[in-house]
Design an enzyme around this catalytic site. Structure first.
Site, PDB file in Angstrom:
ATOM      1  N   HIS A  95     -29.343  -6.990 -66.206  1.00 43.23           N
ATOM      2  CA  HIS A  95     -29.648  -8.475 -65.719  1.00 43.23           C
ATOM      3  C   HIS A  95     -31.136  -8.684 -65.780  1.00 43.23           C
ATOM      4  O   HIS A  95     -31.812  -7.880 -65.005  1.00 43.23           O
ATOM      5  CB  HIS A  95     -29.034  -9.020 -64.490  1.00 43.23           C
ATOM      6  CG  HIS A  95     -29.291 -10.059 -64.023  1.00 43.23           C
ATOM      7  ND1 HIS A  95     -29.420 -11.418 -64.696  1.00 43.23           N
ATOM      8  CD2 HIS A  95     -29.813 -10.600 -62.576  1.00 43.23           C
ATOM      9  CE1 HIS A  95     -29.675 -12.218 -63.883  1.00 43.23           C
ATOM     10  NE2 HIS A  95     -30.066 -11.617 -62.540  1.00 43.23           N
ATOM     11  N   HIS A  97     -34.503 -11.827 -65.714  1.00 44.38           N
ATOM     12  CA  HIS A  97     -34.881 -13.164 -65.406  1.00 44.38           C
ATOM     13  C   HIS A  97     -36.161 -13.375 -66.545  1.00 44.38           C
ATOM     14  O   HIS A  97     -36.932 -14.033 -66.468  1.00 44.38           O
ATOM     15  CB  HIS A  97     -35.277 -13.583 -64.287  1.00 44.38           C
ATOM     16  CG  HIS A  97     -34.528 -13.693 -63.121  1.00 44.38           C
ATOM     17  ND1 HIS A  97     -34.614 -14.254 -62.016  1.00 44.38           N
ATOM     18  CD2 HIS A  97     -33.173 -13.210 -63.179  1.00 44.38           C
ATOM     19  CE1 HIS A  97     -33.412 -14.319 -61.227  1.00 44.38           C
ATOM     20  NE2 HIS A  97     -32.608 -13.540 -61.869  1.00 44.38           N
ATOM     21  N   ASP A 120     -27.382 -10.009 -86.141  1.00 42.15           N
ATOM     22  CA  ASP A 120     -27.139  -8.386 -86.496  1.00 42.15           C
ATOM     23  C   ASP A 120     -26.482  -8.170 -84.855  1.00 42.15           C
ATOM     24  O   ASP A 120     -25.773  -7.114 -84.934  1.00 42.15           O
ATOM     25  CB  ASP A 120     -28.567  -7.853 -86.391  1.00 42.15           C
ATOM     26  CG  ASP A 120     -29.000  -7.727 -87.808  1.00 42.15           C
ATOM     27  OD1 ASP A 120     -28.095  -7.661 -88.859  1.00 42.15           O
ATOM     28  OD2 ASP A 120     -30.075  -7.589 -87.982  1.00 42.15           O
ATOM     29  N   HIS A 169     -29.428 -20.004 -64.009  1.00 45.06           N
ATOM     30  CA  HIS A 169     -30.016 -18.640 -63.534  1.00 45.06           C
ATOM     31  C   HIS A 169     -30.709 -17.914 -64.481  1.00 45.06           C
ATOM     32  O   HIS A 169     -31.903 -18.036 -65.033  1.00 45.06           O
ATOM     33  CB  HIS A 169     -28.598 -18.182 -62.965  1.00 45.06           C
ATOM     34  CG  HIS A 169     -28.912 -16.760 -62.396  1.00 45.06           C
ATOM     35  ND1 HIS A 169     -27.896 -16.180 -61.667  1.00 45.06           N
ATOM     36  CD2 HIS A 169     -29.887 -15.896 -62.228  1.00 45.06           C
ATOM     37  CE1 HIS A 169     -28.562 -14.904 -61.341  1.00 45.06           C
ATOM     38  NE2 HIS A 169     -29.572 -15.046 -61.511  1.00 45.06           N
ATOM     39  N   TYR A 227     -24.619  -0.114 -91.846  1.00 48.30           N
ATOM     40  CA  TYR A 227     -26.203  -0.293 -91.945  1.00 48.30           C
ATOM     41  C   TYR A 227     -26.750   0.876 -91.022  1.00 48.30           C
ATOM     42  O   TYR A 227     -26.182   1.135 -89.935  1.00 48.30           O
ATOM     43  CB  TYR A 227     -26.095  -1.599 -91.089  1.00 48.30           C
ATOM     44  CG  TYR A 227     -27.754  -1.988 -90.839  1.00 48.30           C
ATOM     45  CD1 TYR A 227     -28.620  -2.671 -91.666  1.00 48.30           C
ATOM     46  CD2 TYR A 227     -28.189  -1.815 -89.455  1.00 48.30           C
ATOM     47  CE1 TYR A 227     -29.745  -3.011 -91.113  1.00 48.30           C
ATOM     48  CE2 TYR A 227     -29.604  -2.055 -89.126  1.00 48.30           C
ATOM     49  CZ  TYR A 227     -30.289  -2.616 -90.164  1.00 48.30           C
ATOM     50  OH  TYR A 227     -31.413  -3.092 -89.579  1.00 48.30           O
TER      51      TYR A 227
HETATM   52 ZN   LIG Z   1     -30.782 -13.103 -61.112  1.00 50.93          ZN
END
Ligand SMILES: [Zn+2]
Length: 234
Positions: A95, A97, A120, A169, A227
């Site tokens: 995660h 930002h 891809d 978010h 590939y």
């Molecule tokens: Zn966050």
């Protein structure tokens, strides 16, 4: 140290996020799972990246209980756990930002596939979730964030679309390991930046033709993939 190999891997993946410039300060977190042990290793909450050690990576079970650590896990742990529970093939979650990915999440728009870089990695647009309700935000907010991602993927294959924009978010990405999840988080930021530039150059730009999108996706993924020298080739 219990599951030392996994914790080293999760430490390295968290540091890679910093090295690639997709997190600032303590924003962002990466986890990895040992499916065999039913344990998740995740960044501790609020510890600066430059001070992180493998011992500080927190081990938790799938109920969110800490198994080994003096530190609290990242507050986003319940989101990661929802993804592990519902996407059975994933081995890591990242995660961030990151700037452009977060801009699209804030705009609450899916990222259309404008080119083969996107194709891809994603077999479709990068999806965006609906907004959380006031009750979801007031309740178990981080778990609800995982649930809204899972709902968004009701008709989307998470193995063919390794990330999502959570509305208002930021991106959550995943992969077959913690390192692979970080790789996909870096790619999502690159794709988001390129899509922004594409629309700046031509606000009427159209998504890639389905045939070219499929060609690029399936030459890297699935039974007929040919590939590179295995995953990550160029
Ligand atoms: Zn966050």
């Amino acid at each position: 140290m219990l599951l030392g190999g996994l914790r080293e891997e999760v430490l390295a993946a968290n540091l890679e996020l910093v090295r690639r410039g997709v997190v600032v300060y303590t924003f962002g977190n990466v986890s990895g799972i040992s499916r065999k042990d039913g344990l998740v290793a995740i960044k501790p909450s609020g510890v600066p990246y430059e001070e992180l050690t493998a011992e500080q990576i927190v081990l938790c079970n799938l109920d969110g209980r800490v198994v080994e650590s003096n530190l609290r896990p990242s507050s986003d742990l319940p989101t990661h756990i929802e993804l592990y529970k519902h996407f059975p093939n994933i081995g890591g979650v990242a995660h961030t930002h990151s700037e452009y990915g977060t801009a699209w999440a804030q705009a609450k728009l899916p990222i259309p596939c404008f080119g083969t870089t996107h194709a891809d990695y994603f077999h479709g647009p990068i999806p965006v979730t609906p907004d959380l309700t006031a009750d979801e935000i007031a309740g178990e907010y981080e778990k609800a964030t995982g649930e809204v991602i899972v709902r968004t993927f009701a008709n989307i294959d998470p193995d063919h679309n390794p990330g999502v924009l959570v509305a208002g978010h930021a991106p959550f990405c995943w992969g077959n390991s913690a390192g692979d999840a970080v790789h996909n988080a870096v790619i999502v930021e690159y794709i988001a930046r390129m899509a922004t530039h594409t629309l700046a150059v031509n606000p009427d730009a159209r998504p890639l033709a389905r045939a070219l999108h499929d060609k690029h996706f399936f030459r890297k993924h699935g039974a007929g993939a040919y590939y590179g020298q295995g995953r990550g080739g160029a």
